[in-house]
Design an enzyme around this catalytic site. Structure first.
Site, PDB file in Angstrom:
ATOM      1  CB  CYS A 152      -5.045  51.013  31.258  1.00 53.49           C
ATOM      2  SG  CYS A 152      -4.782  49.361  31.934  1.00 53.49           S
ATOM      3  CB  ILE A 153      -0.680  48.605  28.100  1.00 53.23           C
ATOM      4  CG1 ILE A 153      -0.308  47.841  26.828  1.00 53.23           C
ATOM      5  CG2 ILE A 153      -0.216  47.866  29.350  1.00 53.23           C
ATOM      6  CD1 ILE A 153       1.173  47.807  26.540  1.00 53.23           C
TER       7      ILE A 153
END
Lengths: 131, 95
Positions: free
Chosen positions: A79-80
């Site tokens: 997840c960025i």
């Protein structure tokens, strides 16, 4: 069957979800199932860091995850948003935010929650490993 | 449609899980959730009357606990965990 996994923790984040998820993933593959995606979310993003050095008498979970990802060509998505706030970045993001270095392990991709949603839709089974 | 509920802690996650169970569901106690084997008030024996309860052997052994022999609780390994996800349609994780 097609499985997708979400991992919410890493060694040092309080729980043992990373270890449990890794053992489960191995058992899945041994049973002939397919893992279509592993999504590293929240503190789970630390599993994708190349700068983790566990004590020598402990298991190196980030390394073991990476070996599994490589060996089975698993789509490993980090997840960025969770990664950026925890200092897990690839070269591209390091440049964008003018950071002194990058640490995302090879074989992992930084992306958004859409990838998690897609995995839940495409997989026959979705299993969350909360920390 | 049967659901597998995994519970990795006692306390609120377990309590919330108990409220969400339907007949035919399965519960897997893992990580710190295996302490439910000795939960005060014996939530577990009540639970056993309604759903199938399993515990993950690695987590029981890691905590020096033994399966309570007066309760018929199924100790499973990771292979058994996989099988539970095959036989149930969905997996809900309480943590």
């Amino acid at each position: 069957m097609k499985y997708a996994l979400a991992v919410y923790g890493a060694a040092g984040t309080g729980g043992q979800s990373s270890q449990t998820a890794l053992s489960f993933a191995r058992a899945l593959l041994a049973s002939g199932h397919e893992i279509i995606r592993v999504f590293f979310y929240q503190d789970g993003v630390h599993n994708a860091s190349g700068l983790i050095s566990p004590p020598q008498d402990e298991q190196n979970l980030p390394e073991q995850w990476q070996n599994l990802v490589k060996e089975h060509n698993i789509d490993a998505v980090v997840c960025i948003a969770a990664a950026l706030r925890r200092g897990v970045v690839n070269a591209e993001e390091a440049q964008r935010y003018e950071l002194p270095g990058s640490n995302l392990r090879e074989g992992y991709e930084l992306s958004g929650l859409g990838q998690l949603l897609e995995a839940t839709v495409e997989a026959d089974r979705f299993v969350t490993f909360g920390d | 449609m049967a659901t597998l509920h995994t519970v990795n802690k006692t306390g609120q996650p377990l309590e919330l899980c108990l409220r969400a169970l339907n007949a035919g569901d399965s519960v897997l106690l893992l990580e710190e959730g295996v302490y439910a084997l000795y939960e005060a008030g014996d939530v577990l024996s009540e639970l056993l009357r309604h759903v199938a309860v399993h515990v993950l052997d690695a987590d029981v052994l890691a905590r020096g606990m033994t399966n309570r022999d007066n309760l018929d609780i199924d100790m499973i390994d990771y292979q058994g965990f996989v099988e539970l996800t095959e036989t149930n349609d969905k997996v809900v994780s309480w943590f």
